[in-house]
Design a protein around this motif. Sequence first.
Motif, mmCIF file in Angstrom:
data_model
loop_
_atom_site.group_PDB
_atom_site.id
_atom_site.type_symbol
_atom_site.label_atom_id
_atom_site.label_comp_id
_atom_site.label_asym_id
_atom_site.label_seq_id
_atom_site.Cartn_x
_atom_site.Cartn_y
_atom_site.Cartn_z
ATOM 1 N N ALA A 146 0.828 -1.206 0.000
ATOM 2 C CA ALA A 146 0.000 0.000 0.000
ATOM 3 C C ALA A 146 0.862 1.256 0.000
ATOM 4 O O ALA A 146 0.542 2.246 -0.678
ATOM 5 C CB ALA A 146 -0.926 -0.002 1.207
ATOM 6 N N ASP A 154 2.376 1.658 -3.406
ATOM 7 C CA ASP A 154 1.327 2.124 -4.314
ATOM 8 C C ASP A 154 1.076 3.614 -4.115
ATOM 9 O O ASP A 154 0.944 4.370 -5.094
ATOM 10 C CB ASP A 154 0.043 1.321 -4.071
ATOM 11 C CG ASP A 154 -1.117 1.761 -4.948
ATOM 12 O OD1 ASP A 154 -0.870 2.044 -6.142
ATOM 13 O OD2 ASP A 154 -2.252 1.818 -4.461
ATOM 14 N N CYS A 194 -5.326 4.079 -0.250
ATOM 15 C CA CYS A 194 -4.401 3.047 -0.737
ATOM 16 C C CYS A 194 -4.448 1.817 0.166
ATOM 17 O O CYS A 194 -4.471 0.678 -0.316
ATOM 18 C CB CYS A 194 -2.980 3.603 -0.810
ATOM 19 S SG CYS A 194 -2.691 4.725 -2.199
ATOM 20 N N ILE A 195 -4.464 2.034 1.475
ATOM 21 C CA ILE A 195 -4.489 0.873 2.376
ATOM 22 C C ILE A 195 -5.871 0.236 2.385
ATOM 23 O O ILE A 195 -6.003 -0.990 2.479
ATOM 24 C CB ILE A 195 -4.018 1.261 3.807
ATOM 25 C CG1 ILE A 195 -3.884 0.014 4.691
ATOM 26 C CG2 ILE A 195 -4.931 2.265 4.444
ATOM 27 C CD1 ILE A 195 -2.868 -0.979 4.203
ATOM 28 N N ASP A 225 -6.036 -1.983 -0.691
ATOM 29 C CA ASP A 225 -5.179 -3.159 -0.535
ATOM 30 C C ASP A 225 -5.817 -4.172 0.418
ATOM 31 O O ASP A 225 -5.897 -5.368 0.116
ATOM 32 C CB ASP A 225 -3.807 -2.717 -0.022
ATOM 33 C CG ASP A 225 -2.816 -3.864 0.034
ATOM 34 O OD1 ASP A 225 -2.835 -4.703 -0.873
ATOM 35 O OD2 ASP A 225 -2.034 -3.924 0.994
#
Length: 554
Positions: free
Chosen positions: A308, A311, A333-334, A337
């Motif tokens: 993450a 990314d 992002c997290i 993921d």
Amino acid sequence: MSATDNSTAAPNFIRHIIAADLASNKNNGKVATRFPPEPNGYLHIGHAKSICLNFTLALENNGTCNLRFDDTNPEKESIEYMESIERDVAWLGFKWAGKFHASDYFEQLYDYAVQLIKQGDAYVDSSSAEQMRQDRGTLTQPGKESRDRNRSIDENLDLFQRMRAGEFADGQYVLRAKIDMASPNINMRDPVIYRIRRVHHHRTGDAWCIYPMYDYTHCLSDMLEGITHSICTLEFEDHRPLYDWVLDKLNTPCHPQQIEFARLQLEYTIVSKRKLLQLVTEKHVSGWDDPRMPTISGLRRAGFTPEAIRDFCERIGVTKNDSWIEMGVLENCIREDLNERAPRAMAVLRPLKVTISNWEDGKTETYRIANHPQKPEMGSREVPFGKVILIEQDDFMENPPKDFKRLVPGGEVRLRGSYVIKCDEVIKDSSGNVVELVCSYDPATLGKNPEGRKVKGVIHWVSEAHSIPAELRLYDRLFSHPNPDTLDNFLDGINPNSLEILSDCRLEASLANPLPDTRYQFERTGYFYPDYVDSQPEKLVFNRTVTLRDSWGK
């Protein structure tokens, strides 16, 4: 060097520079980068951008990336910080081609300084720090030359050798590059390149009492390691002429190219090591790895994944222009993921007891529930059901609003993966607080709605007899101000609600032994990660990584 797949890496100006260099066979077609942290604190999310950039650029071009500790300021540096940096880089998924330290080159750096003196390009100065500041000039006024600027070469060599030998007090002399006190770039106005400091060094001990300055050390370390592209943040742009001057004056065998990019500026965050250290020392947080900290170790403990973070660093891109990144970008992002990788589980944060009146005493049923609704390959787990269950307090209301779809007096709700239950009785304590619900279940509704039956609400639950006690720590943004650095005192921006500790939570039985390094989605609650510092088999502790949705602005 990394497990990252960069086949879809976005173009940026540094990638264009490297591509042009390779096309012209500059550096004999070689790409060598480095990540050069000073070991004076823990790495933060801004460093993650630099780590990902340097290692990924090397990886993309079949090159190498070194890890180098710029350990020229032993007063603020330590082995603890060095070890934490190595852990963080490795955790992010990168392997360095070589591990080096600026202190590896102290003897060579000294010899190069002697060479500059012999060439007439450096001199020993006795001016005090205050006098040098006064003589430096301003952006509109030239500097004033030191009275020591025209010492003879022999006198400078003698004084510099005696500085090394420890004959002088700290601050009595410095070695300065002789460049141009009228330069429009203040960094070129005879900068200090060596100073006397009687400080024990964590690697060289007491072998040295003079230490080189960063600007002088950095370019020569790059050169000695054969670095081709020395990538750093924009605050070093005005230092690039000095970087080039040192290498040109010494006529070094190779000349790395310094390239600057905009540093990461993330809202609701600070990335100043000095201020992060203040948060730690004044105990506003529990340590460098507090899950509210923007340090890589803090993000790791919170449950962020290296994928993450990589990314995120790729998404925000690499530019020459400073800009602010919304915290929501990192959080999304997290979320994305973990939505793919996190197995589901049920956890009740604020339990409310529910007794199933028509359930046989002592009877237990076990249901199999998928660990991920879209990923059958992730398997399933057993969830027991008994006469007494626990639900969230918020999933019951005596006087609900019109759109409330959970449990109400006389109403029905479906238990996740189990039966439909109906609330028949509400039990309160002497203060009027609801302490228990008495409900009945419909045996015909296990895992389905019979024809004509409509039950809109679905809530999670755990069996009281089989559930696991746990402490859940609900972390939120450490600062409630989008840019705490703009405040007179950045501490005034601390979010007083950045941590809520719930000590009486109950988890489903499958979480008695959490899988190693596994993040979980606690259904309808958020993503959680076992705290590897405080969690024990007899007392599980989970940290909330992020909520299921961005609710910060609501």
